[in-house]
Design an enzyme around this catalytic site. Structure first.
Site, mmCIF file in Angstrom:
data_model
loop_
_atom_site.group_PDB
_atom_site.id
_atom_site.type_symbol
_atom_site.label_atom_id
_atom_site.label_comp_id
_atom_site.label_asym_id
_atom_site.label_seq_id
_atom_site.Cartn_x
_atom_site.Cartn_y
_atom_site.Cartn_z
ATOM 1 C CG ASN A 1 -51.841 -3.892 -46.236
ATOM 2 O OD1 ASN A 1 -51.471 -4.829 -46.944
ATOM 3 N ND2 ASN A 1 -51.094 -3.445 -45.224
ATOM 4 C CB THR A 2 -54.058 -8.329 -44.177
ATOM 5 O OG1 THR A 2 -53.858 -8.985 -42.916
ATOM 6 C CG2 THR A 2 -53.289 -9.086 -45.252
ATOM 7 C CG HIS A 3 -49.171 -4.444 -40.741
ATOM 8 N ND1 HIS A 3 -48.045 -4.300 -41.525
ATOM 9 C CD2 HIS A 3 -48.755 -4.306 -39.461
ATOM 10 C CE1 HIS A 3 -46.998 -4.073 -40.748
ATOM 11 N NE2 HIS A 3 -47.395 -4.073 -39.491
ATOM 12 N NE ARG B 1 -42.290 4.067 -54.918
ATOM 13 C CZ ARG B 1 -42.098 2.959 -54.198
ATOM 14 N NH1 ARG B 1 -43.091 2.117 -54.016
ATOM 15 N NH2 ARG B 1 -40.938 2.702 -53.660
ATOM 16 C CG ASP C 1 -48.098 -0.937 -42.593
ATOM 17 O OD1 ASP C 1 -48.775 -1.413 -43.521
ATOM 18 O OD2 ASP C 1 -46.925 -1.272 -42.370
ATOM 19 C CG LEU D 1 -50.145 0.491 -54.017
ATOM 20 C CD1 LEU D 1 -51.522 -0.100 -53.738
ATOM 21 C CD2 LEU D 1 -49.778 0.307 -55.493
ATOM 22 C CG ASP E 1 -53.613 6.644 -45.088
ATOM 23 O OD1 ASP E 1 -52.527 6.029 -45.096
ATOM 24 O OD2 ASP E 1 -54.069 7.194 -44.070
ATOM 25 C CB ALA E 2 -50.652 9.025 -48.865
HETATM 26 C C1 GRF Z 1 -49.321 -11.602 -44.521
HETATM 27 O O1 GRF Z 1 -49.036 -12.201 -43.318
HETATM 28 C C2 GRF Z 1 -49.583 -10.136 -44.349
HETATM 29 O O2 GRF Z 1 -49.857 -9.755 -43.052
HETATM 30 C C3 GRF Z 1 -48.319 -9.470 -44.792
HETATM 31 O O3 GRF Z 1 -47.762 -10.301 -45.738
HETATM 32 C C4 GRF Z 1 -48.153 -11.644 -45.473
HETATM 33 C C5 GRF Z 1 -48.503 -12.277 -46.789
HETATM 34 O O4 GRF Z 1 -48.588 -13.663 -46.685
HETATM 35 N N1 GRF Z 1 -48.609 -8.146 -45.291
HETATM 36 P P1 GRF Z 1 -49.229 -14.496 -47.870
HETATM 37 O O5 GRF Z 1 -48.460 -14.160 -49.132
HETATM 38 O O6 GRF Z 1 -50.669 -14.119 -47.995
HETATM 39 O O7 GRF Z 1 -49.040 -15.921 -47.490
#
Ligand code: GRF
Length: 223
Positions: A118-120, A76, A156, A104, A152-153
């Site tokens: 990040n988007t979750h 990694r 999510d 990461l 962070d480490a």
């Molecule tokens: C997103 O919905 C995000 O929440 C998740 O992965 C998805 C990525 O979708 N972590 P895309 O590749 O941006 O279409």
């Protein structure tokens, strides 16, 4: 080097890490193209999966696209060192994880302190980890959503910057819920990136403070 030439100001030069389709990347590129993302700019896109469609989106937008297959590195850390080296010529000073399917380590995160987001696809801390939409459906919640957070480490677990709720109706399946969540993400992620670049987001411990933008002409304004 990383950090660009503005180590003490807000981040402006964002690199986007992707693994798949890249619809969130596209939302950022579209806004960058029309000037809506300014003063943020997308300076590079990198994927751990060379075949990711997201890389084609970057190339089509004229943004440097970096393909680095994590499977070709012995560890990694070796992958992250190569990723940092590949990003360095583009001098990013912040990182957006947009569907990037690798955890990461502090080695990478330490190069961008408090500047990796990040988007979750859930309302964290509910349904962290993989399969968040399937987890929400299985649990039976009627409201889920998306969370943009600092990384962070933990997985999510970083401080939450912004969230948007999305309803789940009886009979909705994962495809429908995913589309609904992604529509929310496509507005929220660029709004957070721009707010970061405008220096409107600060973080003390877990508490994130966002100063409202206050632009009445901005249809995208969420923050
Ligand atoms: C997103 O919905 C995000 O929440 C998740 O992965 C998805 C990525 O979708 N972590 P895309 O590749 O941006 O279409």
């Amino acid at each position: 080097m990383t950090g660009g030439d503005r180590p003490h100001g807000p981040p402006r030069r964002f690199a986007v890490l992707v693994s798949g389709t890249g619809s969130n990347l596209q939302a950022l590129l579209d806004r960058a193209a029309t000037g809506v993302l300014a003063p943020a700019e997308i300076v590079a896109v990198a994927s751990n999966r060379p075949e990711a469609a997201a890389l084609d989106r970057a190339r089509a937008a004229g943004v440097p696209a970096i393909a680095l297959d994590h499977r070709s590195f012995p560890s990694r850390e070796a992958f992250e060192d190569a990723l940092l080296a590949a990003l360095a010529p583009h001098a990013p000073d912040a990182i957006v994880l947009a569907g990037f399917m690798r955890v990461l380590t502090p080695r990478f995160l330490g190069a961008f302190p408090d500047r990796v987001i990040n988007t979750h696809p859930s309302l964290l801390p509910a349904f962290a980890g993989a399969g968040a939409i399937e987890q929400a459906l299985a649990y039976g919640v009627t409201i889920t959503g998306c969370t943009v957070h600092f990384v962070d480490a933990g997985v999510d677990q970083g401080p939450i910057i912004a969230q948007r709720a999305v309803p789940i109706a009886p009979g909705d399946d994962a495809t429908i819920v995913r589309a609904r969540i992604q529509a929310a993400e496509h507005a929220l992620v660029p709004a957070v990136v721009r707010a970061l670049a405008q220096g409107r987001i600060s973080c003390e411990g877990r508490r994130v403070v966002v100063v409202p933008g206050g632009d009445p002409d901005d249809a995208d304004q969420l923050l």
